[in-house]
Design a protein around this motif. Structure first.
Motif, short mmCIF file in Angstrom:
data_model
loop_
_atom_site.label_atom_id
_atom_site.label_comp_id
_atom_site.label_asym_id
_atom_site.label_seq_id
_atom_site.Cartn_x
_atom_site.Cartn_y
_atom_site.Cartn_z
N LEU B 163 0.84 -1.20 0.00
CA LEU B 163 0.00 0.00 0.00
C LEU B 163 0.87 1.26 0.00
O LEU B 163 0.61 2.22 -0.72
N HIS B 166 2.47 2.68 -3.13
CA HIS B 166 1.66 3.48 -4.04
C HIS B 166 0.82 4.46 -3.24
O HIS B 166 -0.39 4.32 -3.19
N GLY B 168 -1.53 7.20 -2.01
CA GLY B 168 -2.55 7.99 -2.70
C GLY B 168 -3.31 7.20 -3.75
O GLY B 168 -4.34 7.64 -4.23
N GLN B 169 -2.80 6.01 -4.09
CA GLN B 169 -3.46 5.21 -5.12
C GLN B 169 -4.45 4.24 -4.48
O GLN B 169 -4.16 3.69 -3.42
N VAL B 170 -5.53 4.01 -5.17
CA VAL B 170 -6.45 3.00 -4.70
C VAL B 170 -6.03 1.65 -5.27
O VAL B 170 -5.86 1.51 -6.48
N ASN B 172 -7.05 -2.32 -5.63
CA ASN B 172 -8.21 -3.17 -5.41
C ASN B 172 -7.83 -4.52 -4.82
O ASN B 172 -6.67 -4.91 -4.78
N VAL B 216 -11.97 2.65 0.12
CA VAL B 216 -12.67 3.29 -0.98
C VAL B 216 -13.73 2.30 -1.44
O VAL B 216 -13.45 1.31 -2.11
N TYR B 221 -8.54 -0.22 -1.27
CA TYR B 221 -7.96 0.57 -0.18
C TYR B 221 -6.92 1.54 -0.72
O TYR B 221 -6.30 1.31 -1.75
N ARG B 222 -6.78 2.63 0.01
CA ARG B 222 -5.80 3.63 -0.40
C ARG B 222 -4.99 4.03 0.82
O ARG B 222 -5.53 4.33 1.87
N SER B 224 -2.99 6.86 2.35
CA SER B 224 -2.55 8.24 2.20
C SER B 224 -2.37 8.86 3.56
O SER B 224 -3.23 8.78 4.42
#
Lengths: 226, 226
Positions: B163, B166, B168-170, B172, B216, B221-222, B224
């Motif tokens: 996680l 990356h 800020g990225q979602v 899956n 999300v 999941y993201r 951040s």
DNA sequence: GAGTTGTGTCACCAAACTGTGACATGGCGT
DNA sequence: ACGCCATGTCACAGTTTGGTGACACAACTC
């Protein structure tokens, strides 16, 4: 005082020969080059004890050589700079130089600086590392715990040194097998575990609650001082 | 060039403000204190990138702070010493300082030393990422929250690292299942959710209102930072 | 060649980890 | 407000992992 293998890099032939002569007369063994490229080759192949680099060089300059050297090794570096320019000092220190000397330099002064840097390097980054009670002497290949010498077998010592070379880092079993044993194959084996166990029995006060070599479940082992 | 979070400890108000000003002007973010006690608190709670400690301090002195800090962390330390006293240097190095600087010091020189130490620390120590209170050390495979070490299991750690890779990225669930587990199949399961939940329980101050790992809905999941 | 030391392997055990499914909860569209 | 569905939560049992001691064999010493 030990006689050092000095690498001198200076593009001005007259300065170069003068310094080389002076240092040799002071009992150092000196090799000199005019360019940074040659210097890097020499460093890689001959492993000098200290490098004295002119900042201004054609091609790769002294600062850049210093920077590259620092990335790969603990080789002590003294930079020679033409004027007492603060800027140069700053750049030099940023590149990781141990000291800098302003030209023109008295051979006697340079000699003193060299010895000082070598002495510092020897005591700071020498063969001997101390982690609390544990002292590992890489030169003598001896390990002592609270002053008492600990006998480690060759394999145990190699493994411990490998762990100690990367303090705080987790090293996985595959890597250790490759580096300490040279098993490129053999994915699974309890070899590393067994060896770690043996080291722990010798250096850990309470092997069940290790202070030096920590297990990181699922990944490997980490040496980190208490 | 990175801007550093610097902790400065110096009991002489005039020196302190002068240095703080100079360093700030050079682009550093500086917090300063007059005593070792405050410094230790700051270190524990705020995790600065480097500490600059005056050796002579009322109460807990710089060397002592350095020694304690070293016990708990790899925080780089520069000691400020009043005279070029060799004894101080030795004591300082023994306490584990990375460098020492003799006062009065040129701000520019101090800046260069800071950068040199930070660079060294960066390359020697592992790559760590900081998100507010959360520090993830990828080399040591250690996660700390506000200075306290958090124990994550291998799977949790792998998921968190993925996680974090990356930010800020979602990401899956299918992707995560594939990368973190090796499930190429098994589309649906509560596996990822359960694992995220376990991580949250460990790193989120209030797992019900997560600050790091956000859900999300319908996607995944993201990660951040707050 | 007998004894000593070093090293790899194994089996067993305790502890840690993890997937699972049942159930609870909460967001969201209607 | 309601119901649906995605997600959160939890306990537990099966599995995995690493610690540990025993052991066999190789290497080395005398």
């Amino acid at each position: 005082m030990r006689v050092a293998g000095i690498l001198l890099v200076e593009d001005d032939p007259s300065v170069r020969t003068a310094l080389e002569l002076a240092l040799t007369r002071q009992g150092h063994s000196v090799t000199s080059y005019a360019t940074g490229e040659e210097a890097l080759d020499h460093i890689r192949s001959r492993r000098p004890e200290i490098a004295i680099l002119d900042v201004m060089l054609p091609g790769i300059d002294g600062v850049e050589v210093c920077r590259r050297v620092r990335k790969l090794d603990q080789l002590p570096v003294i930079l020679l700079t033409a004027r007492g320019d603060d800027l140069d000092v700053v750049v030099g220190l940023e590149a990781g130089a141990d000291d800098y000397v302003v030209k023109p330099v008295e051979p006697r002064v340079l000699d003193a600086r060299i010895r000082a840097v070598l002495r510092r390097a020897e005591s700071a980054a020498s063969d001997r590392i101390t982690f609390g009670d544990l002292v590992i002497d890489r030169g003598a290949l001896k390990v002592t715990l609270a002053g008492k010498e600990i006998h480690l077998t060759p394999t145990e010592l190699r493994l411990l040194l490998e762990l100690v070379r990367h303090p705080g880092q987790v090293l996985n079993r595959r890597y250790l097998l490759r580096v300490v044993w040279d098993h490129t194959h053999i994915a699974d084996s309890r070899l590393v575990d067994a060896c770690v166990q043996r080291i722990r029995a010798k250096i850990e006060p309470r092997p069940a609650a290790p202070v030096f070599i920590h297990t990181v479940r699922g990944f490997g082992y980490r040496f980190s001082p208490p």
